[in-house]
Design a protein around this motif. Sequence first.
Motif, PDB file in Angstrom:
ATOM      1  N   ILE A 220       1.570  -0.952   0.390  1.00  7.71           N
ATOM      2  CA  ILE A 220       0.062   0.489   0.027  1.00  7.71           C
ATOM      3  C   ILE A 220       1.040   1.208   0.053  1.00  7.71           C
ATOM      4  CG2 ILE A 220      -1.805   1.176   1.276  1.00  7.71           C
ATOM      5  CD1 ILE A 220      -2.808  -0.864   2.510  1.00  7.71           C
ATOM      6  N   PRO A 221       0.655   1.743  -0.838  1.00  9.45           N
ATOM      7  CA  PRO A 221       1.856   3.343  -0.880  1.00  9.45           C
ATOM      8  C   PRO A 221       1.654   4.578   0.705  1.00  9.45           C
ATOM      9  CG  PRO A 221      -0.491   3.744  -2.598  1.00  9.45           C
ATOM     10  CD  PRO A 221      -0.753   2.293  -1.723  1.00  9.45           C
ATOM     11  N   PRO A 222       2.071   4.994   0.886  1.00 10.68           N
ATOM     12  CA  PRO A 222       1.953   5.993   1.311  1.00 10.68           C
ATOM     13  C   PRO A 222       1.862   7.271   1.223  1.00 10.68           C
ATOM     14  CG  PRO A 222       4.846   5.351   1.123  1.00 10.68           C
ATOM     15  CD  PRO A 222       3.396   4.863   0.365  1.00 10.68           C
ATOM     16  N   GLN A 223       0.657   7.371   2.452  1.00  9.27           N
ATOM     17  CA  GLN A 223       0.020   9.432   2.366  1.00  9.27           C
ATOM     18  C   GLN A 223       0.018   9.945   3.102  1.00  9.27           C
ATOM     19  OE1 GLN A 223      -2.765   8.947  -0.869  1.00  9.27           O
ATOM     20  NE2 GLN A 223      -1.406   8.014  -1.208  1.00  9.27           N
ATOM     21  N   TRP A 224       0.148  11.336   2.796  1.00  6.12           N
ATOM     22  CA  TRP A 224       0.609  12.326   3.580  1.00  6.12           C
ATOM     23  C   TRP A 224      -1.554  12.785   4.452  1.00  6.12           C
ATOM     24  CZ3 TRP A 224       3.966  14.687   5.617  1.00  6.12           C
ATOM     25  CH2 TRP A 224       5.415  14.354   4.938  1.00  6.12           C
ATOM     26  N   ILE A 225      -1.653  12.665   5.440  1.00  5.83           N
ATOM     27  CA  ILE A 225      -3.417  12.655   6.402  1.00  5.83           C
ATOM     28  C   ILE A 225      -2.437  13.960   6.767  1.00  5.83           C
ATOM     29  CG2 ILE A 225      -4.149  11.387   7.805  1.00  5.83           C
ATOM     30  CD1 ILE A 225      -3.896   9.933   5.273  1.00  5.83           C
ATOM     31  N   ALA A 226      -4.184  14.524   6.533  1.00 10.01           N
ATOM     32  CA  ALA A 226      -4.408  15.673   7.419  1.00 10.01           C
ATOM     33  C   ALA A 226      -5.635  15.936   8.309  1.00 10.01           C
ATOM     34  CB  ALA A 226      -5.285  16.709   6.180  1.00 10.01           C
ATOM     35  N   PRO A 240       3.019   4.809   9.325  1.00  5.97           N
ATOM     36  CA  PRO A 240       4.498   4.988  10.495  1.00  5.97           C
ATOM     37  C   PRO A 240       6.031   4.695  10.044  1.00  5.97           C
ATOM     38  CG  PRO A 240       2.909   4.729  11.780  1.00  5.97           C
ATOM     39  CD  PRO A 240       2.849   3.899  10.470  1.00  5.97           C
ATOM     40  N   ASP A 241       6.068   3.689   9.429  1.00  9.47           N
ATOM     41  CA  ASP A 241       7.074   3.218   9.080  1.00  9.47           C
ATOM     42  C   ASP A 241       7.853   3.070   7.599  1.00  9.47           C
ATOM     43  OD1 ASP A 241       5.450   1.609   7.953  1.00  9.47           O
ATOM     44  OD2 ASP A 241       6.182  -0.021   7.052  1.00  9.47           O
ATOM     45  N   TYR A 242       7.400   4.070   6.931  1.00  7.25           N
ATOM     46  CA  TYR A 242       7.747   4.803   5.437  1.00  7.25           C
ATOM     47  C   TYR A 242       8.063   6.370   6.127  1.00  7.25           C
ATOM     48  CZ  TYR A 242       5.478   1.515   2.709  1.00  7.25           C
ATOM     49  OH  TYR A 242       5.109   0.363   1.455  1.00  7.25           O
ATOM     50  N   ARG A 243       8.337   7.189   7.406  1.00 11.78           N
ATOM     51  CA  ARG A 243       8.501   8.168   7.546  1.00 11.78           C
ATOM     52  C   ARG A 243       9.427   8.645   7.801  1.00 11.78           C
ATOM     53  NH1 ARG A 243       4.391   8.657  12.381  1.00 11.78           N
ATOM     54  NH2 ARG A 243       1.820   7.835  11.651  1.00 11.78           N
ATOM     55  N   ASN A 244      11.037   7.496   7.523  1.00 11.01           N
ATOM     56  CA  ASN A 244      12.306   7.926   7.530  1.00 11.01           C
ATOM     57  C   ASN A 244      12.380   7.582   5.683  1.00 11.01           C
ATOM     58  OD1 ASN A 244      12.488   5.493   8.559  1.00 11.01           O
ATOM     59  ND2 ASN A 244      13.480   5.446   9.509  1.00 11.01           N
ATOM     60  N   GLN A 250      10.633  15.320   1.021  1.00  8.75           N
ATOM     61  CA  GLN A 250      10.031  15.016   1.816  1.00  8.75           C
ATOM     62  C   GLN A 250      10.592  17.160   1.674  1.00  8.75           C
ATOM     63  OE1 GLN A 250       8.693  13.888   6.221  1.00  8.75           O
ATOM     64  NE2 GLN A 250       9.822  16.249   6.555  1.00  8.75           N
ATOM     65  N   SER A 251      11.991  17.557   1.474  1.00  6.34           N
ATOM     66  CA  SER A 251      12.809  18.104   1.613  1.00  6.34           C
ATOM     67  C   SER A 251      11.791  19.140   0.847  1.00  6.34           C
ATOM     68  CB  SER A 251      13.960  17.698   1.491  1.00  6.34           C
ATOM     69  OG  SER A 251      14.581  17.807   1.011  1.00  6.34           O
ATOM     70  N   GLN A 267       3.854  29.700  10.187  1.00  7.11           N
ATOM     71  CA  GLN A 267       4.956  29.809  10.868  1.00  7.11           C
ATOM     72  C   GLN A 267       5.044  27.240  10.029  1.00  7.11           C
ATOM     73  OE1 GLN A 267       7.374  31.389  12.026  1.00  7.11           O
ATOM     74  NE2 GLN A 267       6.466  32.688  11.872  1.00  7.11           N
ATOM     75  N   LEU A 268       5.895  27.174   9.794  1.00  2.00           N
ATOM     76  CA  LEU A 268       6.004  25.630   9.023  1.00  2.00           C
ATOM     77  C   LEU A 268       7.483  25.056   9.635  1.00  2.00           C
ATOM     78  CD1 LEU A 268       5.594  24.783   5.787  1.00  2.00           C
ATOM     79  CD2 LEU A 268       7.611  23.639   6.662  1.00  2.00           C
ATOM     80  N   SER A 269       6.720  23.716  10.572  1.00  3.01           N
ATOM     81  CA  SER A 269       8.111  23.307  11.115  1.00  3.01           C
ATOM     82  C   SER A 269       7.621  21.324  10.402  1.00  3.01           C
ATOM     83  CB  SER A 269       7.817  23.572  12.920  1.00  3.01           C
ATOM     84  OG  SER A 269       6.382  23.049  13.163  1.00  3.01           O
ATOM     85  N   ALA A 270       8.900  21.266  10.702  1.00  2.00           N
ATOM     86  CA  ALA A 270       8.990  19.411  10.154  1.00  2.00           C
ATOM     87  C   ALA A 270      10.053  18.601  10.790  1.00  2.00           C
ATOM     88  CB  ALA A 270       9.319  19.598   8.461  1.00  2.00           C
ATOM     89  N   THR A 271       9.897  17.458  11.093  1.00  2.00           N
ATOM     90  CA  THR A 271      10.518  16.177  11.320  1.00  2.00           C
ATOM     91  C   THR A 271       9.767  15.247  10.437  1.00  2.00           C
ATOM     92  OG1 THR A 271       8.369  15.667  12.474  1.00  2.00           O
ATOM     93  CG2 THR A 271       9.843  17.067  13.506  1.00  2.00           C
ATOM     94  N   ASP A 272      10.916  13.916  10.379  1.00  2.00           N
ATOM     95  CA  ASP A 272      11.206  12.757   9.637  1.00  2.00           C
ATOM     96  C   ASP A 272       9.111  12.554   9.713  1.00  2.00           C
ATOM     97  OD1 ASP A 272      12.931  12.301   8.711  1.00  2.00           O
ATOM     98  OD2 ASP A 272      13.699  11.231   9.798  1.00  2.00           O
ATOM     99  N   GLY A 273       8.548  12.902   8.523  1.00  2.00           N
ATOM    100  CA  GLY A 273       6.487  11.780   8.882  1.00  2.00           C
ATOM    101  C   GLY A 273       6.304  13.228   8.803  1.00  2.00           C
ATOM    102  N   GLN A 274       6.261  14.313   9.357  1.00  9.13           N
ATOM    103  CA  GLN A 274       5.087  15.125  10.122  1.00  9.13           C
ATOM    104  C   GLN A 274       5.436  16.276   9.600  1.00  9.13           C
ATOM    105  OE1 GLN A 274       4.290  16.073  14.619  1.00  9.13           O
ATOM    106  NE2 GLN A 274       3.183  13.946  13.259  1.00  9.13           N
TER     107      GLN A 274
END
Length: 282
Positions: A220-226, A240-244, A250-251, A267-274
Amino acid sequence: MQLKNYLLLFVVFAFELEAWSTVSEYWIIEKPSALVLYNQYEQRLMDTEKSLLAEFSAWRILENDHVLSDQFTHTIKTEHDRKIYYIQISVEGEPVNDSKAGQIYTFKNTRVQGDTVRIKNSDRLSLQSGDKQHDLSEGMLIQRIFLYRNRTFARDIAGKTTGWIEGNGPAHWEAYLPANSDQALEKQLFSRVDRIFKSYNKRLDKLFAYLNKQYDKSQIPPQWIAEKSPSYLKYTLVPPDYRNRFTDSQSYLVQELHDLLYGSAYQLSATDGQIVISKPSR
């Protein structure tokens, strides 16, 4: 009035004064997605990225013959939607694939604008985009791009529609200065954020469809969920296992969002997968 408000007004007026004093050349391109395009990092645009470009959109010409860092590829350096793009040209100096791009109209000695107006009255103004006419409604935010022989070329900030404003503009629009409490700006800005994430989700769908077919898999492909709340807009990559595993992708996504939010109070902040976009305080 506080000092920061004076500074804000000074920056806005200085920008508009500079814009109105600038004479430039624009191209209106019917189908820009047909051309060979590079982004500001000199990376070739993918078809999914080009599909987001509006038809009959305005491209400001900055350099007529710009050689990329490979010292081989000749391009025309342009500005579109406040971003730098390079249009590849042939040895004859014509855009590659121009025969597939439809009409390319050239307008010289235009007055660069770049300010935003709010429509005061519905059904009094419209945007003429090619042979299509789009009525403008009360409350819509319209960015004026350039002025040519007393005609204004503009775009709907919330959508992909661009074109010539038809009707008595000054009688039915008003100058717009963003405020932290402006719901119209927030709605339109977040609409564009949603479209960016949906575009990346489609790319992930296509990538996994290809990989599943190549390797006879059914992942199943990963998806960005709002997730939306009164104080923030958050997107999370699932499962979650796709986040890194998609840090490079993502960059690019984060950079695109930074470009969109530039100059706003968000303001925008980002970590792996979020990725989290914080709303301005009320």
